[in-house]
Design a protein around this motif. Structure first.
Motif, PDB file in Angstrom:
ATOM      1  N   ALA A   1      92.436   6.252  -9.483  1.00 41.32           N
ATOM      2  CA  ALA A   1      91.305   6.075  -8.564  1.00 41.32           C
ATOM      3  C   ALA A   1      90.420   4.934  -9.041  1.00 41.32           C
ATOM      4  CB  ALA A   1      90.515   7.373  -8.469  1.00 41.32           C
ATOM      5  N   MET A   2      90.191   4.882 -10.343  1.00 43.28           N
ATOM      6  CA  MET A   2      89.357   3.804 -10.886  1.00 43.28           C
ATOM      7  C   MET A   2      90.030   2.452 -10.720  1.00 43.28           C
ATOM      8  SD  MET A   2      87.885   5.487 -14.295  1.00 43.28           S
ATOM      9  CE  MET A   2      86.531   6.619 -14.233  1.00 43.28           C
ATOM     10  N   THR A   3      91.346   2.437 -10.936  1.00 42.95           N
ATOM     11  CA  THR A   3      92.068   1.171 -10.765  1.00 42.95           C
ATOM     12  C   THR A   3      91.934   0.681  -9.327  1.00 42.95           C
ATOM     13  OG1 THR A   3      93.629   1.989 -12.393  1.00 42.95           O
ATOM     14  CG2 THR A   3      94.260   0.013 -11.207  1.00 42.95           C
ATOM     15  N   VAL A   4      92.086   1.614  -8.385  1.00 42.80           N
ATOM     16  CA  VAL A   4      91.979   1.221  -6.981  1.00 42.80           C
ATOM     17  C   VAL A   4      90.574   0.673  -6.697  1.00 42.80           C
ATOM     18  CG1 VAL A   4      91.966   2.064  -4.611  1.00 42.80           C
ATOM     19  CG2 VAL A   4      93.763   2.800  -6.174  1.00 42.80           C
ATOM     20  N   LEU A   5      89.560   1.393  -7.199  1.00 41.33           N
ATOM     21  CA  LEU A   5      88.177   0.958  -6.968  1.00 41.33           C
ATOM     22  C   LEU A   5      87.939  -0.431  -7.578  1.00 41.33           C
ATOM     23  CD1 LEU A   5      85.313   1.571  -6.024  1.00 41.33           C
ATOM     24  CD2 LEU A   5      84.897   2.699  -8.221  1.00 41.33           C
ATOM     25  N   ALA A   6      88.397  -0.594  -8.828  1.00 40.52           N
ATOM     26  CA  ALA A   6      88.223  -1.881  -9.501  1.00 40.52           C
ATOM     27  C   ALA A   6      88.954  -2.982  -8.732  1.00 40.52           C
ATOM     28  CB  ALA A   6      88.747  -1.798 -10.926  1.00 40.52           C
ATOM     29  N   TRP A   7      90.121  -2.620  -8.219  1.00 39.87           N
ATOM     30  CA  TRP A   7      90.925  -3.621  -7.512  1.00 39.87           C
ATOM     31  C   TRP A   7      90.223  -4.057  -6.224  1.00 39.87           C
ATOM     32  CZ3 TRP A   7      94.412  -3.471  -3.053  1.00 39.87           C
ATOM     33  CH2 TRP A   7      95.183  -4.628  -2.958  1.00 39.87           C
ATOM     34  N   VAL A   8      89.620  -3.101  -5.530  1.00 39.94           N
ATOM     35  CA  VAL A   8      88.896  -3.455  -4.307  1.00 39.94           C
ATOM     36  C   VAL A   8      87.782  -4.457  -4.638  1.00 39.94           C
ATOM     37  CG1 VAL A   8      87.365  -2.550  -2.523  1.00 39.94           C
ATOM     38  CG2 VAL A   8      89.474  -1.341  -3.091  1.00 39.94           C
ATOM     39  N   LEU A   9      87.050  -4.177  -5.718  1.00 39.82           N
ATOM     40  CA  LEU A   9      85.998  -5.114  -6.143  1.00 39.82           C
ATOM     41  C   LEU A   9      86.598  -6.465  -6.523  1.00 39.82           C
ATOM     42  CD1 LEU A   9      83.873  -2.664  -8.253  1.00 39.82           C
ATOM     43  CD2 LEU A   9      83.048  -3.961  -6.279  1.00 39.82           C
ATOM     44  N   HIS A  10      87.723  -6.394  -7.223  1.00 36.94           N
ATOM     45  CA  HIS A  10      88.421  -7.594  -7.693  1.00 36.94           C
ATOM     46  C   HIS A  10      88.822  -8.470  -6.489  1.00 36.94           C
ATOM     47  CE1 HIS A  10      91.683  -9.016 -10.775  1.00 36.94           C
ATOM     48  NE2 HIS A  10      91.103 -10.032 -10.185  1.00 36.94           N
ATOM     49  N   VAL A  11      89.428  -7.821  -5.491  1.00 38.24           N
ATOM     50  CA  VAL A  11      89.824  -8.560  -4.292  1.00 38.24           C
ATOM     51  C   VAL A  11      88.586  -9.131  -3.597  1.00 38.24           C
ATOM     52  CG1 VAL A  11      90.838  -8.326  -1.987  1.00 38.24           C
ATOM     53  CG2 VAL A  11      91.973  -7.304  -3.951  1.00 38.24           C
ATOM     54  N   GLY A  12      87.502  -8.324  -3.618  1.00 41.08           N
ATOM     55  CA  GLY A  12      86.236  -8.822  -3.068  1.00 41.08           C
ATOM     56  C   GLY A  12      85.800 -10.098  -3.777  1.00 41.08           C
ATOM     57  N   ALA A  13      85.933 -10.099  -5.112  1.00 41.39           N
ATOM     58  CA  ALA A  13      85.547 -11.283  -5.889  1.00 41.39           C
ATOM     59  C   ALA A  13      86.377 -12.487  -5.468  1.00 41.39           C
ATOM     60  CB  ALA A  13      85.740 -11.004  -7.380  1.00 41.39           C
ATOM     61  N   VAL A  14      87.676 -12.245  -5.248  1.00 43.48           N
ATOM     62  CA  VAL A  14      88.572 -13.334  -4.825  1.00 43.48           C
ATOM     63  C   VAL A  14      88.117 -13.875  -3.469  1.00 43.48           C
ATOM     64  CG1 VAL A  14      90.935 -13.888  -4.115  1.00 43.48           C
ATOM     65  CG2 VAL A  14      90.545 -12.467  -6.130  1.00 43.48           C
ATOM     66  N   ILE A  15      87.827 -12.948  -2.545  1.00 44.80           N
ATOM     67  CA  ILE A  15      87.447 -13.382  -1.199  1.00 44.80           C
ATOM     68  C   ILE A  15      86.106 -14.132  -1.225  1.00 44.80           C
ATOM     69  CG2 ILE A  15      86.760 -12.539   1.091  1.00 44.80           C
ATOM     70  CD1 ILE A  15      88.852 -10.285   0.682  1.00 44.80           C
ATOM     71  N   PHE A  16      85.129 -13.600  -1.972  1.00 42.73           N
ATOM     72  CA  PHE A  16      83.831 -14.283  -2.056  1.00 42.73           C
ATOM     73  C   PHE A  16      83.990 -15.692  -2.628  1.00 42.73           C
ATOM     74  CE2 PHE A  16      81.498 -10.075  -1.964  1.00 42.73           C
ATOM     75  CZ  PHE A  16      80.867 -10.353  -0.771  1.00 42.73           C
ATOM     76  N   ARG A  17      84.864 -15.797  -3.619  1.00 39.33           N
ATOM     77  CA  ARG A  17      85.088 -17.112  -4.216  1.00 39.33           C
ATOM     78  C   ARG A  17      85.684 -18.069  -3.176  1.00 39.33           C
ATOM     79  NH1 ARG A  17      83.670 -20.010  -8.974  1.00 39.33           N
ATOM     80  NH2 ARG A  17      85.091 -21.762  -8.988  1.00 39.33           N
ATOM     81  N   GLY A  18      86.611 -17.549  -2.392  1.00 40.70           N
ATOM     82  CA  GLY A  18      87.220 -18.373  -1.349  1.00 40.70           C
ATOM     83  C   GLY A  18      86.204 -18.791  -0.307  1.00 40.70           C
ATOM     84  N   VAL A  19      85.345 -17.846   0.093  1.00 38.95           N
ATOM     85  CA  VAL A  19      84.312 -18.169   1.079  1.00 38.95           C
ATOM     86  C   VAL A  19      83.343 -19.198   0.497  1.00 38.95           C
ATOM     87  CG1 VAL A  19      82.382 -17.234   2.389  1.00 38.95           C
ATOM     88  CG2 VAL A  19      84.513 -15.954   2.234  1.00 38.95           C
ATOM     89  N   ALA A  20      82.995 -19.006  -0.766  1.00 36.32           N
ATOM     90  CA  ALA A  20      82.059 -19.937  -1.408  1.00 36.32           C
ATOM     91  C   ALA A  20      82.628 -21.349  -1.439  1.00 36.32           C
ATOM     92  CB  ALA A  20      81.749 -19.465  -2.827  1.00 36.32           C
ATOM     93  N   ALA A  21      83.925 -21.433  -1.729  1.00 41.56           N
ATOM     94  CA  ALA A  21      84.539 -22.755  -1.875  1.00 41.56           C
ATOM     95  C   ALA A  21      85.022 -23.297  -0.539  1.00 41.56           C
ATOM     96  CB  ALA A  21      85.711 -22.677  -2.854  1.00 41.56           C
ATOM     97  N   ASN A  22      85.098 -22.404   0.461  1.00 39.47           N
ATOM     98  CA  ASN A  22      85.577 -22.787   1.778  1.00 39.47           C
ATOM     99  C   ASN A  22      87.026 -23.302   1.735  1.00 39.47           C
ATOM    100  OD1 ASN A  22      85.416 -23.036   4.504  1.00 39.47           O
ATOM    101  ND2 ASN A  22      84.492 -25.092   4.462  1.00 39.47           N
TER     102      ASN A  22
END
Lengths: 536, 333
Positions: B95-116
């Motif tokens: 469960a923790m891995t899944v939660l961490a992964w969701v945040l992790h993927v969020g970090a990836v997406i935010f980085r992509g949005v930031a860099a466009n």
């Protein structure tokens, strides 16, 4: 089919396990015997694996030491810095690792081994494609996925419907008594053979097709043109089978070069965002055409591709002698040494003045001053350019008939007349400025600062075949890894009470994750079909 | 705006790391639990009570020949039996891995949005995205096979990678240089990163396989939790299946890279340092696949090859990127 075969992937042929033999029994080998022995060794899987791993290891040194093909300047620097090591490396051809004798021997042996393995397998596979599936084993219960069903139908109906169902699932079938034997997934081996043959195809096309190609490099300044002929290239690498006729004499003129640099992002001010070279091309017998060349977007022109690989500034200097006569007025491409296009320029003027002069320049497109007081470029675009020139006079060393590097000034027989170590100061010019040269030699004027691009012209007939072979290779790889090759058997027996017991079993040939499920599915479907038939 | 998204991305990745750490601890607790349970089981067997103990189940697996789903179900059954006893630590870890992964993927997406643009254009971004893919593969593979016992390997590896990535590789968002402005950046780099996910999982399976093989050979290994894991044979089959998927992707990476190199650099193959290492890795894994079909090379020897292959990938990503001179100079450092 022995037990030993079943436990191993079918998609390889391995030498049989060595029979226990005493030394005395070994026959004397004649020449042909040795040749056969050597061939067997070479084409064995074990040797192929060894060569494959050796190839991986052999590729390493080429990544540690600069290579003449990919990093010629690195090789020059290495030779200067470590002359002793370089001599050893030269002996082992390490600066040319990937065309060296030892690297070539490894991959050639590997490919011979591969061909020696693939050819008999192709024949084997060809035979297998025409052969019937093998006899049904006596005891199916010993095989994988063994399962049984019962039905009221008689043996013949049962087997006939099993065969139909197997065929509809693209099995090749054969009846043996009260059983049907089936095999599918021949595509697995086909894919495997295609993959290996395509590898050979890649190697052969690279080896032969590459020989007909050529690459040429040329620096072109805005407003100038070059033609696709041997004489006009700055450097040229012909393939083994290249002839002059291969060059289609077209011309390419650089109308303008437009770089775009980042201006807003404070972390990346001055970083290049886009380069566009606007060119006019003229192919023989056709109207001139305007085109663009960008990074990642080469220009295709009569069988060649033109790539935009570099750019910089080529200041135009006008040198006049003491009598105001113009003796030199042309652009000099300067080599950039940093990301803001700070560049070094070397100008050699052998004739026209009382003395041969050489000038060593530094160009700063947007000039800033470091805390040390030295000049530096702070932005790559041409905002506030300054060109500094140190002037040398004496012997440029151009008259001895030996080629010399146009981008370097050998000051061995030159004397500095303006610069840090002479009385006169370094000349400092902005566009339009004109300064006197020392010793009444004349004057130098910075007339303008156009840009240059360096273009690579490539002709490589192997490109398309290599791509096609790579696609084949990839398709072959996928089929050979993921199409399951399996055998399935259905056998039926009616007991005294009239109930027919059907046995199902299968055998994987190669990795087959879904084998058991396939048997169960088949048994379900088959007994259902039989059930329906009996009911109706 | 860019800066806001960059900071969101960083907050997300730091939170993910914190939760990965907890998950790592829970996975370790789970291994300890397995060890304890396995000791209980052997104690029970000593008194003649546990006929279906894990130890015996795995011996049976060994005996049952050729592999395939038959073995699979046996192993799965024996495992689920144990899991059913006390799965709390494992469930919590997942469960923790899944939660961490969701945040992790969020970090990836935010980085992509930031860099466009796609968030894999420098080393920090490769690390961020590739580790997200490794965990993603780990999670998705669970639907196919219960490989939760690899959790401590995977979370541990990803934690180290993210730690180094955020501390040593971090760079600000900058625009793409002209050479990287290509659709191939999206395809080539993504597939390469995804294949690392498969190779990472396969390599950890191979490590467990080696440990298991030692134990099965009667060598004294005090790691009792191995009793609860599939047999070496089974681990090898699983590692192989993951590796071939990775290998197909790696082959694609190589071909796509050549096509892109022709566009960007004017030649499809030039023995650039990164090309050399991609080739070496490809050759190693090709060797691995052949080794499984070569007498005397199945089992532990081919497992070593898979591990060496993965080490070469890590080397290619770190040492080659940072210290070797070549055209793939996009670390941003």
């Amino acid at each position: 089919m022995t037990e030993g075969d079943a436990t191993r992937p079918s998609d390889h042929m391995d030498a049989p396990a060595p029979a226990p033999q005493s030394k005395v029994q070994q026959p004397r080998l004649n020449l042909a015997g040795y040749a056969r022995f050597f061939w067997r060794q070479l084409t064995s899987m074990r040797t192929a694996l060894f060569l494959l791993l050796l190839l991986a290891v052999a590729a390493i040194p080429g990544s540690l030491v600069p290579q003449i093909t990919s990093d010629p300047n690195g090789v020059i620097a290495y030779r200067t810095n470590y002359p002793d090591t370089a001599a050893v490396l030269d002996f082992f051809q390490v600066f040319n690792t990937y065309t060296s004798v030892w690297f070539s021997s490894i991959y050639l042996l590997l490919f011979i081994s591969l061909i020696g393995c693939v050819l008999p397998r192709t024949k084997h596979h060809f035979d297998a494609l025409r052969a019937s599936p093998p006899k049904t084993p006596a005891r199916l219960s010993r095989l994988q996925g063994f399962t049984t069903r019962t039905t009221e139908a008689d043996v013949d109906t049962t087997i006939a419907s099993a065969r139909r169902l197997l065929r509809s699932q693209r099995y090749r079938t054969e009846l043996y008594g009260d059983s049907v034997s089936a095999e599918r997934g021949y595509l697995r081996e086909t894919g495997n053979l295609v993959f290996h043959a395509a590898l050979v195809g890649v190697l052969v096309t690279v080896g032969i097709g590459g020989g007909f190609g050529y690459t040429g490099q040329r620096v072109v300044v805005e407003g100038y043109a070059f033609s696709n002929s041997l004489a006009s290239y700055d450097s040229f690498n012909p393939g083994r089978f290249f002839t002059d006729e291969a060059l289609d004499p077209y011309t390419v003129a650089l109308d303008s070069f437009e770089p775009v640099y980042e201006q807003n992002n404070r972390q990346a001010i001055g970083q290049a965002i886009d380069f566009t070279a606007n060119v006019t091309t003229t192919v023989r017998g056709e109207e001139p055409q305007q085109s663009q060349i960008k990074v990642n977007e080469p220009l295709s022109l009569s069988g060649t591709n033109l790539y935009l690989l570099g750019n910089g500034y080529a200041p135009v200097l006008t040198v006049r002698d003491a009598d105001e006569k113009v003796i030199w007025s042309q652009p000099t491409p300067c080599l950039p040494f940093d990301a803001n296009l700070g560049s070094t320029c070397v100008i050699k003027i052998p004739d026209g003045l009382d003395q041969q002069i050489g000038m060593l320049g530094f160009l700063y497109p947007t000039t800033g001053t470091l805390s040390s007081g030295a000049l530096a470029s702070v932005y790559p675009d041409l905002i506030s350019p300054v060109l500094t020139l140190e002037v040398y006079e004496g012997d440029l060393g151009l008259d001895n008939g030996q080629g010399s590097n146009a981008y370097a000034l050998n000051t061995d027989s030159l004397e500095q007349v303006a610069g840090r170590t002479s009385e006169a100061e370094t000349l400092r010019l902005t566009p339009g400025d004109r300064l006197e040269l020392p010793n009444d030699l004349g004057s130098v004027e910075l007339t303008s600062i156009p840009r240059f691009v360096s273009l690579d012209v490539h002709h490589d007939p192997s490109q398309l075949p290599v791509l096609l072979f790579s696609v084949l290779l990839f398709a072959g790889l996928i089929t050979s890894l993921f199409v399951p090759r399996r055998r399935m058997w259905v056998s039926a027996r009616t007991d005294a009470s009239g109930t027919t017991t059907i046995e199902y079993a299968a055998l994987a040939r190669g990795d087959d994750p879904n084998l058991e499920a396939a048997v169960t599915d088949f048994a379900e479907k088959h007994s259902q079909q039989l059930g329906v038939r009996v009911d109706s | 705006m860019t800066e806001t998204f960059v900071s969101y991305s960083l907050i997300a990745v730091y939170s993910a790391m914190a939760i990965y750490t907890l998950a790592f601890v829970m996975f370790a607790v789970d291994l300890a639990r397995r060890s304890a349970e396995s000791s209980d089981a052997s104690a029970a067997r000593a008194t003649g009570l546990a006929s279906a103990s894990a130890q015996q189940a795995s011996v049976m697996v060994n005996g049952s020949s050729v592999g395939g789903t038959d073995t699979l179900t046996t192993a799965g059954a024996s495992e689920s039996k144990i899991v059913a006893h006390s799965p709390k630590s494992l469930k919590l870890a997942m469960a923790m891995t899944v939660l961490a992964w969701v945040l992790h993927v969020g970090a990836v997406i935010f980085r992509g949005v930031a860099a466009n643009r796609v968030p894999w254009a420098n080393m920090f971004e490769f690390t961020l995205t590739a580790t997200a893919l490794i965990v993603g593969v780990f999670l998705i593979v669970q639907f196919w096979q219960d490989l939760r016992f690899l959790g401590s390997f995977i979370t541990g590896f990803v934690l180290i990678a993210l730690g180094v990535g955020t501390s040593s590789f971090y760079v600000d968002v900058v625009p793409l240089p002209p050479a990287l402005q290509s659709a191939w950046l999206v395809i080539h780099v993504f597939v390469a990163s995804l294949s690392t996910g498969f190779f990472a999982l396969a390599a950890s399976l191979s490590i467990v396989q080696l440990m298991q093989a030692r134990r099965e050979a009667g060598k004294a290994l005090k790691l009792r939790f191995l009793d609860t894991l599939p047999a070496a044979d089974r681990l090898e089959t699983l590692a192989y299946r993951l590796t071939v998927v990775g290998f197909v992707m790696w082959t694609f990476t190589l071909i796509a890279g050549a096509v892109w190199a022709e566009r960007a650099w004017g030649r499809y193959w030039g023995w650039d340092t990164k090309e050399v290492w991609t080739f070496i890795i490809w050759t190693l894994y090709a060797g691995y696949i052949h080794a499984r079909a070569t007498r005397g090379w199945r089992g532990s020897r081919s497992a070593w090859l898979a591990i060496v292959g993965f080490l070469a990938i890590v080397f290619n990503f770190t040492v080659v990127n940072l210290f070797f001179k070549g055209l793939h100079a996009y670390s941003g450092l």
